[in-house]
Enzyme design. Structure first.
Site, PDB file in Angstrom:
ATOM      1  N   HIS A  11       0.827  -1.217   0.000  1.00 27.81           N
ATOM      2  CA  HIS A  11       0.000   0.000   0.000  1.00 27.81           C
ATOM      3  C   HIS A  11       0.857   1.262   0.000  1.00 27.81           C
ATOM      4  O   HIS A  11       0.394   2.317   0.421  1.00 27.81           O
ATOM      5  CB  HIS A  11      -0.958  -0.003   1.202  1.00 27.81           C
ATOM      6  CG  HIS A  11      -2.103  -0.970   1.035  1.00 27.81           C
ATOM      7  ND1 HIS A  11      -2.942  -1.341   2.043  1.00 27.81           N
ATOM      8  CD2 HIS A  11      -2.548  -1.636  -0.074  1.00 27.81           C
ATOM      9  CE1 HIS A  11      -3.854  -2.201   1.583  1.00 27.81           C
ATOM     10  NE2 HIS A  11      -3.627  -2.399   0.310  1.00 27.81           N
TER      11      HIS A  11
ATOM     12  N   CYS B 219       4.319  21.358  -5.348  1.00 32.86           N
ATOM     13  CA  CYS B 219       5.372  20.788  -6.202  1.00 32.86           C
ATOM     14  C   CYS B 219       6.152  21.922  -6.865  1.00 32.86           C
ATOM     15  O   CYS B 219       5.547  22.802  -7.482  1.00 32.86           O
ATOM     16  CB  CYS B 219       4.701  19.900  -7.249  1.00 32.86           C
ATOM     17  SG  CYS B 219       5.833  19.297  -8.511  1.00 32.86           S
TER      18      CYS B 219
HETATM   19  P1  OAD Z   1      -7.202  -3.342   9.978  1.00 36.44           P
HETATM   20  O1  OAD Z   1      -7.222  -2.147  10.860  1.00 36.44           O
HETATM   21  O2  OAD Z   1      -8.355  -3.622   9.081  1.00 36.44           O
HETATM   22  O3  OAD Z   1      -7.075  -4.664  10.854  1.00 36.44           O
HETATM   23  C1  OAD Z   1      -6.115  -4.780  11.842  1.00 36.44           C
HETATM   24  C2  OAD Z   1      -6.132  -6.212  12.324  1.00 36.44           C
HETATM   25  O4  OAD Z   1      -5.098  -6.346  13.277  1.00 36.44           O
HETATM   26  C3  OAD Z   1      -7.434  -6.637  13.022  1.00 36.44           C
HETATM   27  O5  OAD Z   1      -7.835  -7.894  12.527  1.00 36.44           O
HETATM   28  C4  OAD Z   1      -7.026  -6.752  14.496  1.00 36.44           C
HETATM   29  O6  OAD Z   1      -7.728  -7.787  15.181  1.00 36.44           O
HETATM   30  C5  OAD Z   1      -5.571  -7.091  14.380  1.00 36.44           C
HETATM   31  N1  OAD Z   1      -4.754  -6.701  15.512  1.00 36.44           N
HETATM   32  C6  OAD Z   1      -4.943  -5.662  16.373  1.00 36.44           C
HETATM   33  N2  OAD Z   1      -3.937  -5.612  17.255  1.00 36.44           N
HETATM   34  C7  OAD Z   1      -3.093  -6.625  16.946  1.00 36.44           C
HETATM   35  C8  OAD Z   1      -1.866  -7.078  17.489  1.00 36.44           C
HETATM   36  N3  OAD Z   1      -1.293  -6.475  18.512  1.00 36.44           N
HETATM   37  N4  OAD Z   1      -1.279  -8.146  16.909  1.00 36.44           N
HETATM   38  C9  OAD Z   1      -1.846  -8.780  15.848  1.00 36.44           C
HETATM   39  N5  OAD Z   1      -3.001  -8.384  15.298  1.00 36.44           N
HETATM   40  C10 OAD Z   1      -3.613  -7.329  15.840  1.00 36.44           C
HETATM   41  O7  OAD Z   1      -5.819  -3.291   9.204  1.00 36.44           O
HETATM   42  P2  OAD Z   1      -5.407  -3.938   7.824  1.00 36.44           P
HETATM   43  O8  OAD Z   1      -5.971  -5.296   7.674  1.00 36.44           O
HETATM   44  O9  OAD Z   1      -3.942  -3.750   7.694  1.00 36.44           O
HETATM   45  O10 OAD Z   1      -5.401   0.563   3.426  1.00 36.44           O
HETATM   46  O11 OAD Z   1      -6.129  -2.972   6.827  1.00 36.44           O
HETATM   47  C11 OAD Z   1      -5.904  -3.118   5.482  1.00 36.44           C
HETATM   48  C12 OAD Z   1      -5.908  -1.791   4.814  1.00 36.44           C
HETATM   49  O12 OAD Z   1      -7.113  -1.089   5.086  1.00 36.44           O
HETATM   50  C13 OAD Z   1      -4.833  -0.825   5.281  1.00 36.44           C
HETATM   51  O13 OAD Z   1      -3.605  -1.051   4.682  1.00 36.44           O
HETATM   52  C14 OAD Z   1      -5.390   0.482   4.874  1.00 36.44           C
HETATM   53  C15 OAD Z   1      -6.760   0.258   5.452  1.00 36.44           C
HETATM   54  O14 OAD Z   1      -7.720   1.104   5.173  1.00 36.44           O
HETATM   55  C16 OAD Z   1      -5.185   1.718   2.802  1.00 36.44           C
HETATM   56  O15 OAD Z   1      -4.907   2.752   3.364  1.00 36.44           O
HETATM   57  C17 OAD Z   1      -5.316   1.597   1.325  1.00 36.44           C
END
Ligand code: OAD
Length: 258
Positions: free
Chosen positions: A126, A160
């Protein structure tokens, strides 16, 4: 198979250790990976000033075009946060394993915590919060971006020097295409891995959420590390309901000592 957070290196099934030791361990990380460093996940409740805004509505090119100062200030706040925090035990465990064993990391995170922990092979699916570019002409923004101590609710982005367009963070917003080279490297890595570790992602944002399924189709075993069940859990051979800073050091200890 599901493990709880009391699981230690010695309790992990031999099959996980064998899979990891037989080839490349591919780590696919999401926001939960950085949570224990103090970076809130996207779906966490945001603090004070930002509580009124849904990050999902700010992370779009349309939002930036309409309200550049609001979106820029939101990202400055995240940048400020990322500069203040440190990699956690989970980031360090992955880097430690990579010093002794083939490891590839692909992350949805736009922070640099994997790298600051010492990982050198990190694909940013991303994009990268620290890689700024012009929203109009696309040229990379040379030079540092200043983050004031107090970030106001709206702050105009720098312009820019080539075309006068607004400078934007070098990340992938909703509706934008992922960097094709990184995504195809991730797809290849999923197929060739001996073990895929899916850590700290809710598995709701595509196309990255589809990557573990590429591994599953190639019969590569997947281990999920997440305190809660996710959209991906049903596909995983093992689910470890623990945090990344707790589980990853145990996993690395198992791989390197058993
Ligand atoms: P999310 O915020 O959707 O999910 C975070 C996940 O991490 C959840 O399933 C939590 O249960 C888990 N979690 C929380 N604390 C944790 C810990 N200490 N150890 C392990 N897991 C933990 O984040 P992403 O899945 O990364 O995109 O989200 C995907 C994308 O959506 C991001 O990259 C961003 C977002 O909107 C863009 O900005 C394009």
């Amino acid at each position: 198979m599901i493990f709880d957070d009391s699981t230690a290196a010695a309790d992990l099934p031999r099959e996980i250790v064998d899979a990891a030791q037989s080839g490349t361990v591919v780590v696919l990380s999401g926001a939960g990976m950085s949570a224990e460093s103090g970076v809130p996940t996207f779906r966490d409740v945001q603090d004070g000033l930002w509580a009124r805004y849904d990050p999902m509505t700010l992370a779009t090119p349309e939002a930036f075009a309409e309200r550049p100062a609001l979106v820029w200030a939101w990202y400055l706040r995240r940048l400020q946060l990322v500069r203040q925090v440190q990699p956690n035990e989970g980031h360090r465990a992955v880097a430690d394993l990579a010093r002794r064993h083939p490891v590839e990391v692909f992350t949805q995170n736009v922070d640099d915590l994997h790298e600051r922990a010492g990982s050198t092979r990190v694909g940013h699916l991303h994009g990268d919060l620290l890689g700024f570019r012009c929203a109009d002409c696309g040229r990379a923004h040379e030079g540092d971006v200043e983050v004031p101590d107090e970030v106001a609710e709206e702050m105009a982005p720098p312009l820019c020097p080539h075309c006068g367009g607004n400078i934007r963070p070098g990340i992938v917003w909703f509706g934008e295409t992922l960097p094709a080279d990184v995504f195809s490297a991730a797809e290849r890595a999923m197929r060739r891995a001996s073990l895929v570790v899916v850590v700290g992602t809710s598995g709701v944002v595509h196309p990255v959420a589809g990557l573990p399924l590429v591994a599953v189709s190639a019969k590569v075993p997947c281990l999920e590390i997440n305190p809660v069940e996710t959209e991906l859990s049903d596909w995983m051979r093992w689910c470890w309901r623990a945090t990344s800073a707790k589980a990853l050091p145990e996993l690395v200890s198992a791989i390197t000592t058993r």
